[in-house]
Design an enzyme around this catalytic site. Structure first.
Site, short mmCIF file in Angstrom:
data_model
loop_
_atom_site.label_atom_id
_atom_site.label_comp_id
_atom_site.label_asym_id
_atom_site.label_seq_id
_atom_site.Cartn_x
_atom_site.Cartn_y
_atom_site.Cartn_z
N HIS A 127 45.56 27.76 40.09
CA HIS A 127 46.75 27.92 40.92
C HIS A 127 46.66 26.86 42.02
CE1 HIS A 127 47.72 32.03 39.34
NE2 HIS A 127 46.42 32.05 39.14
N ASP B 201 40.30 30.48 37.46
CA ASP B 201 41.36 31.17 38.19
C ASP B 201 41.33 30.75 39.66
OD1 ASP B 201 43.55 32.75 38.62
OD2 ASP B 201 42.48 34.65 38.60
N HIS C 135 43.42 30.31 49.38
CA HIS C 135 44.17 30.78 50.54
C HIS C 135 43.44 30.32 51.79
CE1 HIS C 135 46.66 33.45 48.06
NE2 HIS C 135 45.55 33.82 47.45
#
Length: 448
Positions: free
Chosen positions: A61, A314, A318
Site C-alpha cells: 500500500h 502488506d 502510517h
C-alpha cells in the site's frame, strides 16, 4: 547503460545454490557461468556472497493517490529497493480507489520515472463496479482485489450476488482480504462498551478474531470452487486456516500451475506474536491481526511444507502520530518493505527453512502466480533484477528508514544478513548504504 560482470557469486535460484558469474547486458541477464571480463564493462566482485533474483512483493500500500502525506510511490519504492524488493504490486484502496481502467492507468502514469522498482497495480472490486470488472484488460493488472472484510471507502464487497458474479466473471486472478465484518463489528462494540475508545492494543487479535478470518476465508474458497476461479488469499494469519489449503509444489515439472487456489502470509506474522503488543502497541496493529505464538509457528511450518505459496509484506505505512492515537482511531498497517527480506533471512539463520525457500516464496512464486513476464528468476534473457546478500550483522536505526513515515517496527532489531547491492533492470540502484542514480523501475508485463 553500462554492461556489468558479477564475478564469484553464489547464485540462489530454482531450489539450488551454485557458484557462478553473471553478466548483465542491456538491462538483462546475458550469461551465467564461468565468464571473463570484456573491455568496457563494469566488473563487480561478489566475493562469494549470495546473489538472488530480486524479490517481488505482491502486496503493498504505497498510498498514492490521496494519502501522500504518509507515503508515495517514490519514497516507498526506494525503501523497497534498499530492502532487495525490485518489483511491487500496489493495492487499490487509495483515494480515489482504483475501480476502473482510467484510475488504473493514472497510477501507472504516476509511477513512470518515479518508481525505483518495477510496478503493477491492482484493480479493485466494489458493490457497484461489476461492469468495470468484466472489462478488465488481463495485460493491464496483476489481478482483482476483493475486500471481503472491513476496508476503506467504497471497497467492502458484501453483497452476495455481486460477490458471486465477481468470482464467476473476473478475467484476472482474484486476490482477497478475508475477514468477516459483522463478527468484527460485534467484538469491537463489546470492547468499546468496556474500555471506550482506549481499548488495549493486546485485544486487537480478539477483535479481528481468528473466527472472523476463518468464516470469510471459507466463503472465498467456496465461491472459487463453485466457479473454478483463480483465487489467491492474502495475509493468512491463523493456524486454523491452513487446513483449508492444499500442500505441495506450486507448479508441475513443465512450469504450469498445479493449484487454482493459493495462499500467502506476511513477514510480520513470522516475526511478531501477541506478546509483542505490550512492547510495540499500535505499531504492530494491522488487519488481519498478528495473533498467537502458536499461529506464528504454524505459519513457519506451512511455508516450509508448501501449504503457503507466497511470502509478502502488506507494507502499509502510517505516521507515528496516527499510530499513537487511541485504539479506535489508530490506523492499521506497518511499514515493512525495507527490512522484509532480511527478516525472512533471519528465519533461515534460525533453521526454519533454507534460503532457496525464501527465494521460492518471495520471488519465483509471485512471478508464476501472476504471469509476470521475464522476472523472478536468475535466467539468461530475463531482466536483471538482482539482490546481493551479505551475512554481516546490522541493527535497524530510525534514521536509516527510507519510508516517508520515518519509523519501523524493527527498530533496535539486529539482523544477521544485510542487503549489499540491488540491481533493477540491470542498473545498480542500491550499494548497501545509499540509493544510486535515478529510479529505474518499469511497468510489469503480464504474459496472458
Amino acid at each position: 547503460m553500462t554492461d556489468t560482470l558479477i564475478l564469484n557469486a553464489r547464485l540462489v535460484n530454482e531450489g539450488r545454490e551454485s557458484e557462478a558469474d553473471l553478466r548483465i547486458r542491456a538491462g538483462r541477464i546475458d550469461a551465467i557461468g564461468s565468464l571473463s571480463p570484456r573491455a568496457g564493462e563494469t566488473v563487480f566482485d561478489a566475493a562469494g556472497h549470495r546473489l538472488l533474483p530480486g524479490m517481488i512483493d505482491d502486496q503493498v500500500h504505497f498510498r498514492e493517490p490521496g494519502l501522500e502525506y504518509k507515503a508515495d510511490i517514490a519514497t516507498e519504492s526506494a525503501a523497497a529497493v534498499a530492502g532487495g524488493l525490485t518489483s511491487f504490486m500496489d493495492m487499490p484502496n487509495t483515494s480515489p480507489p482504483t475501480l476502473d481502467a482510467a484510475a488504473l492507468e493514472d497510477k501507472y502514469a504516476r509511477a513512470a520515472g518515479r518508481a525505483w522498482g518495477n510496478h503493477g497495480f491492482y484493480m479493485g472490486a466494489s458493490n457497484d463496479n461489476l461492469e468495470a470488472v468484466r472489462g478488465i484488460d488481463p495485460a493491464a493488472t496483476p489481478g482483482l482485489k476483493v475486500f471481503m472484510g472491513a476496508s476503506t471507502g467504497n471497497m467492502l464487497v458484501d453483497d452476495p450476488a455481486t460477490l458471486d458474479a465477481i468470482f464467476r466473471e473476473s478475467p484476472v486472478p482474484i486476490i482477497t482480504h478475508c475477514e468477516d465484518t459483522p463478527m468484527i463489528d460485534a467484538a469491537l462494540s463489546a470492547a468499546r462498551a468496556q474500555y471506550g475508545d482506549d481499548i488495549p492494543a493486546e485485544l486487537h487479535p480478539d477483535i479481528r478474531s481468528r473466527e472472523a478470518c476463518i468464516r470469510s476465508t471459507r466463503l472465498a474458497l467456496e465461491l472459487a470452487r463453485r466457479h473454478d476461479t483463480r483465487l489467491h488469499v492474502l495475509h493468512i494469519s491463523t493456524a486454523d486456516e491452513l487446513a483449508l489449503f492444499e500442500a505441495g509444489p506450486l507448479v508441475d515439472a513443465d512450469g504450469r500451475l498445479r493449484k487454482r487456489i493459493t495462499a500467502e502470509t506476511c513477514i510480520h506474522f513470522l516475526r511478531f506474536d501477541r506478546a509483542d503488543y505490550a512492547r510495540l502497541g499500535h505499531q504492530i496493529k494491522c488487519n488481519p491481526a498478528i495473533k498467537d505464538a502458536s499461529d506464528r509457528e504454524a505459519l513457519l511450518r506451512a511455508l516450509a511444507d508448501d501449504v503457503i505459496d507466497v511470502l509478502a509484506t502488506d507494507h502499509a505505512p502510517h505516521t507515528r502520530e496516527e499510530k499513537q492515537a487511541p485504539y479506535t482511531r489508530a490506523p492499521s498497517g506497518l511499514p515493512l518493505v525495507q527490512y522484509a527480506l532480511v527478516a525472512a533471512l533471519e528465519c533461515v539463520h534460525e533453521g526454519r527453512f533454507d534460503i532457496a525457500r525464501v527465494v521460492q516464496k518471495f520471488a519465483h512464486a509471485p512471478a508464476q502466480l501472476f504471469d509476470v513476464k521475464e522476472r523472478g528468476f536468475l535466467r539468461e534473457g530475463y531482466w536483471a533484477d538482482l539482490v546481493m546478500v551479505e551475512d554481516t550483522p546490522f541493527t535497524v536505526r530510525r534514521e536509516d528508514v527510507l519510508s516517508k513515515c520515518g519509523w519501523s517496527p524493527f527498530e533496535g532489531t539486529t539482523f544477521r544478513s544485510r542487503i549489499a547491492s540491488t540491481w533493477v533492470n540491470g542498473v545498480l540502484s542500491w550499494n548497501g548504504s545509499k540509493l544510486l542514480g535515478a529510479p529505474a523501475g518499469r511497468r510489469l508485463e503480464f504474459a496472458r
